[in-house]
Scaffold this motif. Sequence first.
Motif, PDB file in Angstrom:
ATOM      1  N   ALA A  13      45.710  -0.847 -33.529  1.00 60.90           N
ATOM      2  CA  ALA A  13      47.000  -1.084 -33.963  1.00 60.90           C
ATOM      3  C   ALA A  13      48.044  -0.900 -33.121  1.00 60.90           C
ATOM      4  O   ALA A  13      49.173  -1.505 -33.399  1.00 60.90           O
ATOM      5  CB  ALA A  13      47.043   0.145 -35.151  1.00 60.90           C
ATOM      6  N   ARG A  14      47.785  -0.291 -31.931  1.00 59.16           N
ATOM      7  CA  ARG A  14      48.855  -0.287 -30.960  1.00 59.16           C
ATOM      8  C   ARG A  14      49.096  -1.653 -30.256  1.00 59.16           C
ATOM      9  O   ARG A  14      50.096  -1.761 -29.429  1.00 59.16           O
ATOM     10  CB  ARG A  14      48.420   0.769 -30.065  1.00 59.16           C
ATOM     11  N   HIS A  15      48.298  -2.488 -30.674  1.00 52.97           N
ATOM     12  CA  HIS A  15      48.651  -4.150 -30.120  1.00 52.97           C
ATOM     13  C   HIS A  15      48.990  -4.764 -30.915  1.00 52.97           C
ATOM     14  O   HIS A  15      49.567  -5.978 -30.770  1.00 52.97           O
ATOM     15  CB  HIS A  15      47.226  -4.507 -29.411  1.00 52.97           C
ATOM     16  N   HIS A  16      49.523  -4.424 -32.267  1.00 53.02           N
ATOM     17  CA  HIS A  16      49.801  -5.505 -33.510  1.00 53.02           C
ATOM     18  C   HIS A  16      51.325  -4.999 -33.677  1.00 53.02           C
ATOM     19  O   HIS A  16      51.478  -3.944 -34.012  1.00 53.02           O
ATOM     20  CB  HIS A  16      48.773  -5.099 -34.456  1.00 53.02           C
ATOM     21  N   ASP A  17      51.895  -6.236 -33.875  1.00 51.14           N
ATOM     22  CA  ASP A  17      53.502  -6.076 -34.477  1.00 51.14           C
ATOM     23  C   ASP A  17      53.340  -6.455 -35.937  1.00 51.14           C
ATOM     24  O   ASP A  17      52.256  -6.644 -36.547  1.00 51.14           O
ATOM     25  CB  ASP A  17      54.345  -6.654 -33.738  1.00 51.14           C
ATOM     26  N   PRO A  18      54.643  -6.258 -36.702  1.00 53.29           N
ATOM     27  CA  PRO A  18      54.520  -6.640 -38.116  1.00 53.29           C
ATOM     28  C   PRO A  18      53.888  -7.907 -38.518  1.00 53.29           C
ATOM     29  O   PRO A  18      53.157  -8.183 -39.350  1.00 53.29           O
ATOM     30  CB  PRO A  18      55.731  -6.433 -38.576  1.00 53.29           C
ATOM     31  N   ILE A  19      54.353  -8.980 -37.767  1.00 51.29           N
ATOM     32  CA  ILE A  19      53.987 -10.301 -38.066  1.00 51.29           C
ATOM     33  C   ILE A  19      52.230 -10.389 -37.910  1.00 51.29           C
ATOM     34  O   ILE A  19      51.565 -10.971 -38.814  1.00 51.29           O
ATOM     35  CB  ILE A  19      54.490 -11.321 -37.103  1.00 51.29           C
ATOM     36  N   ALA A  20      51.700  -9.755 -37.021  1.00 48.79           N
ATOM     37  CA  ALA A  20      50.367  -9.520 -36.696  1.00 48.79           C
ATOM     38  C   ALA A  20      49.507  -9.046 -37.978  1.00 48.79           C
ATOM     39  O   ALA A  20      48.671  -9.688 -38.479  1.00 48.79           O
ATOM     40  CB  ALA A  20      50.101  -9.069 -35.389  1.00 48.79           C
ATOM     41  N   ILE A  21      49.980  -8.016 -38.401  1.00 46.34           N
ATOM     42  CA  ILE A  21      49.413  -7.340 -39.539  1.00 46.34           C
ATOM     43  C   ILE A  21      49.711  -8.134 -40.881  1.00 46.34           C
ATOM     44  O   ILE A  21      48.534  -8.313 -41.408  1.00 46.34           O
ATOM     45  CB  ILE A  21      50.160  -5.987 -39.700  1.00 46.34           C
ATOM     46  N   LEU A  22      50.770  -8.528 -40.945  1.00 51.69           N
ATOM     47  CA  LEU A  22      51.006  -9.652 -42.023  1.00 51.69           C
ATOM     48  C   LEU A  22      50.281 -10.819 -42.332  1.00 51.69           C
ATOM     49  O   LEU A  22      49.652 -11.220 -43.135  1.00 51.69           O
ATOM     50  CB  LEU A  22      52.360  -9.791 -42.304  1.00 51.69           C
ATOM     51  N   ASP A  23      50.050 -11.510 -41.238  1.00 49.74           N
ATOM     52  CA  ASP A  23      49.043 -12.582 -40.997  1.00 49.74           C
ATOM     53  C   ASP A  23      47.747 -12.268 -41.248  1.00 49.74           C
ATOM     54  O   ASP A  23      47.050 -13.014 -42.049  1.00 49.74           O
ATOM     55  CB  ASP A  23      49.221 -13.149 -39.553  1.00 49.74           C
ATOM     56  N   ALA A  24      47.256 -10.923 -40.784  1.00 48.36           N
ATOM     57  CA  ALA A  24      45.785 -10.527 -41.084  1.00 48.36           C
ATOM     58  C   ALA A  24      45.493 -10.290 -42.418  1.00 48.36           C
ATOM     59  O   ALA A  24      44.644 -10.642 -42.917  1.00 48.36           O
ATOM     60  CB  ALA A  24      45.671  -9.554 -40.013  1.00 48.36           C
ATOM     61  N   MET A  25      46.767  -9.683 -43.131  1.00 45.04           N
ATOM     62  CA  MET A  25      46.735  -9.134 -44.405  1.00 45.04           C
ATOM     63  C   MET A  25      46.634 -10.520 -45.398  1.00 45.04           C
ATOM     64  O   MET A  25      46.015 -10.563 -46.514  1.00 45.04           O
ATOM     65  CB  MET A  25      47.693  -8.342 -44.809  1.00 45.04           C
ATOM     66  N   SER A  26      47.340 -11.419 -45.039  1.00 49.60           N
ATOM     67  CA  SER A  26      47.244 -12.557 -45.875  1.00 49.60           C
ATOM     68  C   SER A  26      46.299 -13.525 -45.775  1.00 49.60           C
ATOM     69  O   SER A  26      46.426 -14.629 -46.445  1.00 49.60           O
ATOM     70  CB  SER A  26      48.778 -13.363 -45.517  1.00 49.60           C
ATOM     71  N   GLU A  27      44.988 -13.458 -45.026  1.00 50.50           N
ATOM     72  CA  GLU A  27      44.097 -14.100 -44.958  1.00 50.50           C
ATOM     73  C   GLU A  27      43.209 -13.755 -46.345  1.00 50.50           C
ATOM     74  O   GLU A  27      43.275 -12.763 -46.654  1.00 50.50           O
ATOM     75  CB  GLU A  27      42.999 -13.890 -43.827  1.00 50.50           C
ATOM     76  N   ARG A  28      42.554 -14.717 -46.914  1.00 51.10           N
ATOM     77  CA  ARG A  28      42.014 -14.429 -48.274  1.00 51.10           C
ATOM     78  C   ARG A  28      40.713 -13.463 -48.118  1.00 51.10           C
ATOM     79  O   ARG A  28      40.434 -12.800 -48.993  1.00 51.10           O
ATOM     80  CB  ARG A  28      41.344 -15.789 -48.659  1.00 51.10           C
ATOM     81  N   ASP A  29      40.114 -13.657 -47.196  1.00 57.35           N
ATOM     82  CA  ASP A  29      38.841 -12.561 -46.843  1.00 57.35           C
ATOM     83  C   ASP A  29      39.328 -11.410 -46.186  1.00 57.35           C
ATOM     84  O   ASP A  29      38.476 -10.648 -45.746  1.00 57.35           O
ATOM     85  CB  ASP A  29      37.676 -13.682 -46.311  1.00 57.35           C
ATOM     86  N   SER A  30      40.706 -11.178 -45.929  1.00 57.53           N
ATOM     87  CA  SER A  30      40.895  -9.728 -45.312  1.00 57.53           C
ATOM     88  C   SER A  30      40.815  -8.571 -46.018  1.00 57.53           C
ATOM     89  O   SER A  30      40.792  -8.712 -47.214  1.00 57.53           O
ATOM     90  CB  SER A  30      42.371  -9.930 -44.994  1.00 57.53           C
TER      91      SER A  30
END
Length: 372
Positions: free
Chosen positions: A197-214
């Motif tokens: 988590a210490r390497h992720h900004d909001p865009i990285a988290i939201l991009d990961a969340m928005s994958e169908r299989d996340s």
Amino acid sequence: MTALKGMTWNHPRGLDPLLAASAAWAAETGTTIAWDARSLQDFETYPLEDLAAAYDLIVIDHPHVGGIVDAGCLVPFTESATLAEIAAGSVGASFPSYRYAGRQWALPIDAAAQVQAWVPGRIDGPVADWHAILSLAREGRLACPLRPPHALMTLFTLCGQLERSPDSDGDILFDGEIGPRAWSMLAKLADAVGPDARHHDPIAILDAMSERDSAIAVAPYIYGYVSYARDGFRPARIAFTDLAPVGVAGSAGSALGGTGIAVSARSDDIEAARAFACWVASGPVQATLYAANGGQPGHDAAWRDATVNAATGDFFAATRQTLDAAWLRPRHAGYMRFQHEASALIDAALGGIDDGASVIARLNDLHRRHRR
């Protein structure tokens, strides 16, 4: 024909509405604006004095204001009926966040704060308490962006939710009782979500969340991004809502973000740049052209608009309470240096065994040294 240059940040939310607005402005006035964009990380750290030497219009974050004014690289906006209309439409403290030393140095075109993001279908609804946050984090179903400076932003927000936001105007930033309690909560959250988590900004988290299989169902402390609330922007749509009431202040105290549009003192046509800035920040433009082209407006006219909310799954209505009660970060000339160094201190402390009282004392000492 007047030709201007502008600098914004490189995300559809930051660039697309300005491109659309500039095309409409050129058709109406003959003034063209060529926009460049920089990464989110650069947006938070790049020296704005350098940008002011190369661009007429600059999109800025409010904590930069004190340093920019000190450097003399912006020109203020003059009081007018248009400025009064924009001020009356402020979402929370968005408009006054760019007022410093009695002058208005930028106009809000984007309003944001840390809110809660969640994915319908992966969870019944948003999380409602601290126990649920930690439980989901330990299950691998919750994420939190902790890349600098976002861990610091979450610490600020937690202090506010515990009913004692940091003192933006004083020498002692963090309260000696609330600060360590907020640090303890942040450290537990960081431990639960893991070191990545210490390497992720909001865009990285939201991009990961928005994958169908996340597997990620919730991000409880993340800057709202309206783009992800729109159908079709990413494979899975993300919903946004107010912060979970983990402290006595409920959803109040979130660290205010967003952006404002400013005019460089080095511009060859200051009045042309000011005219576009006032137009694009006005209620009628924010609620129509700006919002329709992927923007996250900074004006109340857009946040209350039924059409704008319908297109975004009620993004604006569902987070408005948090925005209205958001906390304004310090804006003194030394704040951005403090934010950079404090973020590094927190990042190192989250990877170690530092106790809360020690971390907060060091952060207060650091802020005292940079305050001027």
